[in-house]
Design a protein around this motif. Structure first.
Motif, mmCIF file in Angstrom:
data_model
loop_
_atom_site.group_PDB
_atom_site.id
_atom_site.type_symbol
_atom_site.label_atom_id
_atom_site.label_comp_id
_atom_site.label_asym_id
_atom_site.label_seq_id
_atom_site.Cartn_x
_atom_site.Cartn_y
_atom_site.Cartn_z
ATOM 1 N N GLN A 141 0.852 -1.181 0.000
ATOM 2 C CA GLN A 141 0.000 0.000 0.000
ATOM 3 C C GLN A 141 0.889 1.232 0.000
ATOM 4 O O GLN A 141 1.986 1.192 -0.536
ATOM 5 N N THR A 142 0.424 2.312 0.591
ATOM 6 C CA THR A 142 1.201 3.547 0.627
ATOM 7 C C THR A 142 2.585 3.267 1.187
ATOM 8 O O THR A 142 2.730 2.556 2.175
ATOM 9 N N ASP A 161 3.491 9.057 4.187
ATOM 10 C CA ASP A 161 2.217 9.666 4.570
ATOM 11 C C ASP A 161 1.630 8.927 5.771
ATOM 12 O O ASP A 161 0.673 8.174 5.652
ATOM 13 N N ASN A 162 2.211 9.165 6.957
ATOM 14 C CA ASN A 162 1.721 8.522 8.179
ATOM 15 C C ASN A 162 0.368 9.073 8.611
ATOM 16 O O ASN A 162 -0.319 8.452 9.401
ATOM 17 N N ASN A 163 -0.009 10.237 8.130
ATOM 18 C CA ASN A 163 -1.286 10.833 8.515
ATOM 19 C C ASN A 163 -2.466 10.034 7.967
ATOM 20 O O ASN A 163 -3.493 9.913 8.613
ATOM 21 N N ASN A 164 -2.315 9.461 6.776
ATOM 22 C CA ASN A 164 -3.408 8.738 6.135
ATOM 23 C C ASN A 164 -3.165 7.240 6.000
ATOM 24 O O ASN A 164 -3.967 6.536 5.394
ATOM 25 N N HIS A 165 -2.059 6.759 6.533
ATOM 26 C CA HIS A 165 -1.718 5.337 6.390
ATOM 27 C C HIS A 165 -0.871 4.880 7.563
ATOM 28 O O HIS A 165 0.066 5.562 7.958
ATOM 29 N N ASN A 166 -1.179 3.714 8.123
ATOM 30 C CA ASN A 166 -0.370 3.127 9.177
ATOM 31 C C ASN A 166 0.864 2.536 8.515
ATOM 32 O O ASN A 166 0.777 1.552 7.791
#
Length: 171
Positions: A141-142, A161-166
């Motif tokens: 994924q991301t 992009d830790n804000n929208n993805h673990n």
């Protein structure tokens, strides 16, 4: 339908992912798919289209039971490789079902030579990841990316992009 004599390599435990070595000792799972106790087998293995290595295995493996087997060392070079492992001659004879004999594992050998210190990477080049870098993205994924929106020096940086993805496990 279970056959009387049937062995197979079901998975490769090692190598897995990135390797920083000039040789590997593959670790595989051997399974007795047959109804008879497995007492011997030949485990064959090779890197890419290289020469097949053979290792004799002996023991006592009940029906549908597995065991881990560490194979003899085999040299590797830098780059992406595929390890192929398959069994032959279970209990010294024919295999009742050869379709479950083989397993594969892709892995990457990273040069063990390293780089001179101090090491600096500004991610200014448009190729990402830069030469000699690998992204490990187990969930597909991301993952890490290059951006020109932020930078410490120069005009680019790498970000996650830790804000929208673990991002646990992203390396």
């Amino acid at each position: 339908v279970l056959q009387a004599t049937d062995a197979g390599a079901t998975s490769v435990l090692q190598p897995n992912g990135n390797v920083c070595a000039s040789s590997i000792n593959p670790q595989v799972i051997l399974k007795n798919w047959g109804t008879n106790t497995l007492t011997s087998a030949v485990i064959n293995y090779k890197i890419d289209i290289g020469l097949v290595q053979m290792q004799n295995w002996s023991g006592s493996l009940a029906s549908l039971v597995t065991t881990s087997v560490t194979l003899a060392s085999i040299p590797v070079t830098s780059g992406t490789h595929t390890l192929t492992v398959y069994t032959t001659l279970p209990n010294g004879g024919a295999d009742g079902n050869s379709t479950n004999d083989t397993t594969y594992q892709t892995f990457i050998v990273i040069s063990a030579s390293g780089v001179s210190l101090p090491f600096v990477e500004g991610f200014e080049g448009t190729t990402f990841p830069p030469a000699g870098w690998t992204i490990y993205n187990p969930d597909n994924q991301t993952t890490w990316a290059r951006t020109t929106v932020a930078a410490k020096t120069g005009s680019a940086s790498a970000y996650m992009d830790n804000n929208n993805h673990n991002a646990n496990g992203q390396i």
